[in-house]
Design an enzyme around this catalytic site. Structure first.
Site, PDB file in Angstrom:
ATOM      1  N   LYS A  16      12.484  -4.863 -38.024  1.00  0.00           N
ATOM      2  CA  LYS A  16      11.407  -4.411 -37.150  1.00  0.00           C
ATOM      3  C   LYS A  16      10.917  -5.561 -36.254  1.00  0.00           C
ATOM      4  O   LYS A  16      11.253  -6.731 -36.492  1.00  0.00           O
ATOM      5  CB  LYS A  16      10.262  -3.863 -38.021  1.00  0.00           C
ATOM      6  CG  LYS A  16      10.670  -2.654 -38.891  1.00  0.00           C
ATOM      7  CD  LYS A  16       9.479  -2.132 -39.690  1.00  0.00           C
ATOM      8  CE  LYS A  16       9.865  -0.931 -40.544  1.00  0.00           C
ATOM      9  NZ  LYS A  16       8.678  -0.361 -41.253  1.00  0.00           N
ATOM     10  N   TYR A  56      11.530   8.730 -36.760  1.00  0.00           N
ATOM     11  CA  TYR A  56      10.376   8.865 -37.654  1.00  0.00           C
ATOM     12  C   TYR A  56       9.795  10.281 -37.656  1.00  0.00           C
ATOM     13  O   TYR A  56       8.606  10.453 -37.939  1.00  0.00           O
ATOM     14  CB  TYR A  56       9.300   7.848 -37.271  1.00  0.00           C
ATOM     15  CG  TYR A  56       9.576   6.431 -37.784  1.00  0.00           C
ATOM     16  CD1 TYR A  56       9.783   6.188 -39.150  1.00  0.00           C
ATOM     17  CD2 TYR A  56       9.605   5.345 -36.920  1.00  0.00           C
ATOM     18  CE1 TYR A  56      10.021   4.899 -39.619  1.00  0.00           C
ATOM     19  CE2 TYR A  56       9.843   4.054 -37.389  1.00  0.00           C
ATOM     20  CZ  TYR A  56      10.051   3.834 -38.746  1.00  0.00           C
ATOM     21  OH  TYR A  56      10.277   2.548 -39.209  1.00  0.00           O
ATOM     22  N   ASN A 123       6.152  -4.532 -42.196  1.00  0.00           N
ATOM     23  CA  ASN A 123       6.877  -4.908 -43.411  1.00  0.00           C
ATOM     24  C   ASN A 123       8.349  -5.263 -43.175  1.00  0.00           C
ATOM     25  O   ASN A 123       9.187  -5.100 -44.054  1.00  0.00           O
ATOM     26  CB  ASN A 123       6.726  -3.803 -44.465  1.00  0.00           C
ATOM     27  CG  ASN A 123       7.127  -2.442 -43.913  1.00  0.00           C
ATOM     28  OD1 ASN A 123       7.739  -2.368 -42.849  1.00  0.00           O
ATOM     29  ND2 ASN A 123       6.809  -1.386 -44.637  1.00  0.00           N
ATOM     30  N   HIS A 126      13.317  -1.605 -42.244  1.00  0.00           N
ATOM     31  CA  HIS A 126      13.454  -0.185 -42.595  1.00  0.00           C
ATOM     32  C   HIS A 126      14.792  -0.021 -43.305  1.00  0.00           C
ATOM     33  O   HIS A 126      15.766  -0.660 -42.924  1.00  0.00           O
ATOM     34  CB  HIS A 126      13.462   0.684 -41.330  1.00  0.00           C
ATOM     35  CG  HIS A 126      13.997   2.069 -41.588  1.00  0.00           C
ATOM     36  ND1 HIS A 126      13.193   3.085 -42.058  1.00  0.00           N
ATOM     37  CD2 HIS A 126      15.257   2.581 -41.505  1.00  0.00           C
ATOM     38  CE1 HIS A 126      13.944   4.171 -42.232  1.00  0.00           C
ATOM     39  NE2 HIS A 126      15.195   3.889 -41.902  1.00  0.00           N
ATOM     40  N   GLU A 137      20.105   8.961 -39.407  1.00  0.00           N
ATOM     41  CA  GLU A 137      19.601   7.775 -38.714  1.00  0.00           C
ATOM     42  C   GLU A 137      20.735   6.977 -38.063  1.00  0.00           C
ATOM     43  O   GLU A 137      20.566   6.416 -36.984  1.00  0.00           O
ATOM     44  CB  GLU A 137      18.811   6.906 -39.700  1.00  0.00           C
ATOM     45  CG  GLU A 137      17.518   7.586 -40.165  1.00  0.00           C
ATOM     46  CD  GLU A 137      16.845   6.881 -41.345  1.00  0.00           C
ATOM     47  OE1 GLU A 137      17.339   5.830 -41.799  1.00  0.00           O
ATOM     48  OE2 GLU A 137      15.802   7.403 -41.813  1.00  0.00           O
TER      49      GLU A 137
END
Ligand code: IDP
Ligand code: MG
Length: 145
Positions: A16, A56, A123, A126, A137
């Protein structure tokens, strides 16, 4: 000839914007490789809103959804396909739990992230959570693979 070998399991990993900004691309990739998984595709991109809405979709309507899309478009990300036996659960284990404050030390999130007081938790990574979401995905980030 009967082919009994199944193709290796695959998962989609994203590093990310916080991971890229903090210079942790190599660290994350290194942990995946040291665990013994192989990387079969890799790209850096600036994800646009449409792509992230698709990725998402399951979180649409949740309080952190808009902050999540804003965060994920705040800088470049790295997308990769990792593969190997049980890589989906293996990478989730390497990543640690969603909340980095309590993610186990030794995990990516546990070692490298903490609560920053933002509306969306930052965080670093993913990882897909099932075979179905991995294949879905992967189609989003690597059409044709
Ligand atoms: P995961 O990334 O561990 O699979 P998900 O529940 O799929 O977690 O949520 C997607 C992302 O949305 C998380 O990685 C995190 O960045 C953010 N997020 C999830 N739950 C919350 C929350 O309760 N508050 C703030 N951000 C959240
Ligand atoms: Mg998830």
């Amino acid at each position: 000839m009967t082919n009994t070998a199944s193709s290796p399991q695959r998962t989609l990993v994203l590093i990310k914007p916080d991971g890229v900004r903090r210079g942790l691309v190599g660290e994350v990739i290194s942990r995946i490789e040291k665990k013994g998984y192989s990387i079969s595709a890799l790209r850096m991109l600036n994800a646009d809103r449409n792509l992230l809405e698709e990725h998402y979709a399951e979180h649409k309507g949740k309080p952190f959804y808009e902050p999540l899309l804003e965060f994920m478009t705040s800088g470049p990300i790295v997308a990769l396909i990792a593969q190997g036996e049980r890589v989906i659960e293996g990478f989730r284990s390497l990543a640690g739990t969603t909340d980095p404050t309590v993610a186990a030390p030794g995990s990516i999130r546990g070692d490298l992230a903490r609560d920053q007081g933002t509306r969306v938790v930052q965080n670093i990574v993913h990882g897909s959570d099932s075979v179905e979401s991995a294949e879905r995905e992967i189609r989003i980030f690597f059409p044709g693979l």
